[in-house]
Design an enzyme around this catalytic site. Structure first.
Site, PDB file in Angstrom:
ATOM      1  N   ASN A 117      15.733  18.719 -22.330  1.00 14.87           N
ATOM      2  CA  ASN A 117      15.001  17.605 -21.729  1.00 14.87           C
ATOM      3  C   ASN A 117      14.842  16.554 -22.817  1.00 14.87           C
ATOM      4  O   ASN A 117      14.452  16.883 -23.936  1.00 14.87           O
ATOM      5  CB  ASN A 117      13.624  18.090 -21.243  1.00 14.87           C
ATOM      6  N   GLY A 118      15.164  15.304 -22.496  1.00 18.55           N
ATOM      7  CA  GLY A 118      15.045  14.250 -23.505  1.00 18.55           C
ATOM      8  C   GLY A 118      16.317  13.433 -23.558  1.00 18.55           C
ATOM      9  O   GLY A 118      17.156  13.512 -22.653  1.00 18.55           O
ATOM     10  N   LYS A 163       0.748   4.237  -3.870  1.00 15.98           N
ATOM     11  CA  LYS A 163       0.863   5.509  -3.130  1.00 15.98           C
ATOM     12  C   LYS A 163       1.810   5.341  -1.952  1.00 15.98           C
ATOM     13  O   LYS A 163       2.658   6.199  -1.695  1.00 15.98           O
ATOM     14  CB  LYS A 163      -0.504   5.995  -2.609  1.00 15.98           C
ATOM     15  N   ARG A 220       8.323  18.551 -10.945  1.00 18.24           N
ATOM     16  CA  ARG A 220       8.508  17.559 -12.005  1.00 18.24           C
ATOM     17  C   ARG A 220       9.454  16.436 -11.566  1.00 18.24           C
ATOM     18  O   ARG A 220       9.487  15.384 -12.184  1.00 18.24           O
ATOM     19  CB  ARG A 220       9.085  18.227 -13.258  1.00 18.24           C
ATOM     20  N   HIS A 227      -1.644 -17.869  -3.756  1.00 21.68           N
ATOM     21  CA  HIS A 227      -0.770 -18.431  -4.789  1.00 21.68           C
ATOM     22  C   HIS A 227       0.640 -17.857  -4.688  1.00 21.68           C
ATOM     23  O   HIS A 227       1.347 -17.776  -5.697  1.00 21.68           O
ATOM     24  CB  HIS A 227      -1.370 -18.177  -6.173  1.00 21.68           C
ATOM     25  N   GLU A 276      -3.403   0.775  -6.362  1.00 16.04           N
ATOM     26  CA  GLU A 276      -3.143   2.210  -6.178  1.00 16.04           C
ATOM     27  C   GLU A 276      -2.754   2.515  -4.726  1.00 16.04           C
ATOM     28  O   GLU A 276      -1.858   3.323  -4.476  1.00 16.04           O
ATOM     29  CB  GLU A 276      -4.379   3.023  -6.606  1.00 16.04           C
TER      30      GLU A 276
END
Ligand code: G6P
Length: 612
Positions: free
Chosen positions: A103-104, A488, A27, A507, A484
């Site tokens: 958590n929070g 990554k 996590r 540009h 993406e």
């Protein structure tokens, strides 16, 4: 972000907690700790580390693991207070008898802290969390669940929290509001976690706590109430994920394993969703043809790679269903006075189904009367429960922080949704529909062929690993793929990379190009390939080395014009992001390995971002 585990039952708690904390590492975190209630007169053990879980485990080498059957464990992703040992969880009250992990974010912690200090409470950390054990201490009169409920009346913000007390051995109290918490039911044992993945080695029977619910657990059973104390019927679900899906199974990193799982993950996403006639069927979205026809706008909300999958979906929806489709980062959507009504379909993409900003965006959308469809990987996640309909990504568990197979399946589910919308709205002819579902069905085999090119990409990665900046360019539906690819590379290798729409390069960003800035260009067969080739000419004229993705046998460049050529199997342009993203993932992975980065748990990142 913060990972939570709690255990009560006949086993020794410490090994369960430490094993689970290792499963929760993915996590993203920067400190860890456990508390195990002492039994038979032994004191409660609290141990913390501002390093990895392995360091916490090492602390028990000499004394041995604490003995006790009830405990809690936590991995902390710092928000309030640096990642130090004193800020690591669990936190305790003044008596040292109440232990809590959280958590929070407690938004009103400053005023509560001032009030509690004035009342004589002593604080030992800089965290917002520490107000909670002191509040519980104030309310405790022999019933931990009641004291937690009373304390929560004072708290504003988001929490998943778990509490144990020396005065109630065997009991665990957990509560959630805007942060995930699930209860695992074993035989005469109970678990509580932020994450289903941590529970699957122990049990498949899970109770998903709803918002504002509190669970009082012991090996004798589970009582769920709302914050006012009224009983709530538990929603028990059976998880289908297998424990070995969350193991590396011989791969050096989860990221590489998950990249290689993509053909199977994609087959799983398509399974049961294309009928015998070749038409898309998505029964769980809960919207029939007439409802899909009545929509006049689609708005996609998501974060990170899920937002990029949303951009791919926009191209597919506008092309196939001819309905206007906007894509907003969920963190922006909520505060941007969005224009929504009953004819708006909001599609929320979220692997975890728990990303705080995505959930907040969905709540705002529902408040304004929009219909919400979730595209998520986690059955029972908050998003799956709050949406009107769901498309499950069916990717299996993803452990690496950087999304790969779930990003692929998000794009695939987005394309399925576009096909379904196109059919219902009469914008897509049957032949075209069948042609595209056939192409989708062939994509897993094309990805397999792409994976066989890993040695070439690994060799290339070695040569580019020491670059400091990189640019990724694409056009049309492959512009998000460029985003993406850059994301990554940034996430796992810490190289600065930008994704740009190829036509926009002149540009501004073209000023950055020189022989030290490689440009990864997606130049596979498309309606804008000729324009793309011109853009690559512009890059090459500035001496930037070009890595070009081209369709097999269709190299549009003269020999030696691009530094590196990656040949990609041919598919329809609309399906091509599913194949084109794969070499970019492999390239980022091998660059990160070459640079010695922590591929699966990049610094500062979290798999699931549960705070705004
Ligand atoms: C974090 C992860 C990303 C992910 C994003 C959205 O930033 O590191 O890989 O794309 O959150 O997560 P979600 O669970 O909502 O898809």
């Amino acid at each position: 972000m913060c990972g939570i585990i709690g255990y009560s039952g006949p086993r020794q708690a410490a090994p369960v907690l430490l094993d689970s904390l290792q499963r929760l590492e993915y996590r993203g975190y920067d400190s860890a700790g456990i508390a195990v209630l002492g039994e038979d007169g032994r004191p409660t053990t609290v141990a913390k580390s501002n390093l990895k879980v392995a360091d916490l485990v090492r602390q028990f080498d000499a004394p041995g693991l604490p003995r006790g059957h009830t405990g809690i464990g936590h991995t902390r992703w710092a928000t309030h207070g640096r990642p130090t040992v004193s800020n690591a969880h669990p936190h305790r009250d003044c008596t040292g008898r109440i232990h809590i992990i959280h958590n929070g974010i407690i938004e009103n912690y400053r005023e509560l802290r001032i009030e509690l200090i004035a009342a004589g409470h002593e604080f030992t950390s800089d965290t917002d969390t520490e107000v909670v054990p002191h509040l519980i201490e104030q309310h405790y009169q022999g019933d931990l669940a009641a004291a937690v409920r009373s304390a929560l009346q004072r708290i504003r913000g988001a929490y998943a929290l778990v509490v144990i007390s020396d005065d109630e051995p065997g009991r665990i109290v957990g509560a959630r509001l805007n942060a995930p918490l699930v209860v695992g039911l074993g035989d005469d044992e109970v678990f509580v976690s932020s994450d289903i993945t941590a529970l699957i080695p122990y049990t498949k029977r899970v109770v998903v706590l709803g918002e504002g619910q509190l669970a009082s657990l012991s090996p004798d059973g589970v009582v769920i109430t709302n914050l006012a104390g009224a009983d709530v019927e538990p929603r028990v679900i059976t998880v289908t994920w297998e424990a070995d899906q969350a193991q590396k199974n011989g791969f050096p990193h989860f990221m590489l394993k998950e990249i290689h799982e993509q053909p199977e993950a994609l087959r799983s996403a398509l399974r049961g969703r294309v009928d015998d006639g070749g038409f898309v069927d998505l029964p769980d979205i809960g919207l029939d043809d007439s409802r899909l026809r009545s929509l006049d706008q689609v708005t996609i909300v998501a974060c990170g790679s899920a937002w990029i999958a949303g951009l791919v979906t926009k191209y597919a929806i506008e092309r196939l269903a001819r309905v206007r489709c906007d894509v907003e980062p969920a963190s922006e959507f909520r505060y941007s006075d969005p224009l929504l009504d009953g004819q708006t379909l909001v599609v929320a993409f979220s692997q975890s189904g728990e990303t705080a900003d995505t959930l907040a965006a969905v709540r705002e959308a529902r408040r304004q009367g929009a219909t919400v469809v979730a595209v998520t990987n986690v059955v029972g996640s908050a998003l799956s429960m709050e949406a009107d309909g769901v498309v499950y990504m069916q990717s299996g568990p993803e452990i690496c922080v950087a999304a790969t197979k779930t990003m692929l399946n998000q794009m695939a589910c987005g394309i399925l949704l576009a096909l379904r919308l196109g059919q219902a709205r009469g914008a897509l002819g049957d032949d075209e529909h069948r042609r595209l579902t056939t192409a989708l069905g062939e994509a897993p085999a094309l990805i397999e062929r792409m994976l066989n090119m890993e040695p070439q990409l690994a060799e290339m990665a070695q040569r580019y690993a020491h670059t400091r900046n990189a640019m990724y360019i694409g056009r049309g539906i492959n512009f998000p793929v460029a985003l993406e690819g850059a994301l990554k590379l940034k996430e796992v290798s810490y190289i600065h990379a930008e994704g740009y729409a190829a036509g926009e390069l002149k540009h501004g960003p073209i000023a950055l190009l020189d022989p030290d800035v490689p440009v990864v260009a997606i130049a596979t067969r498309s309606r804008t390939l000729a324009k793309m080739v011109s853009n690559i000419q512009e890059v090459s004229s500035r001496d930037a080395p070009v890595i070009a993705l081209v369709t097999e046998g269709e190299n549009p460049f003269d020999a030696g014009f691009v530094r590196d050529l990656v040949e990609v199997p041919l598919t329809d342009e609309l399906i091509s992001p599913l194949v084109n993203v794969v070499p970019l993932q492999l390239f980022a992975y091998h660059v990160a390995v070459e640079r010695g980065c922590d591929v699966d748990q990049p610094r500062n990142l979290a798999k699931s971002v549960t705070v705004e």
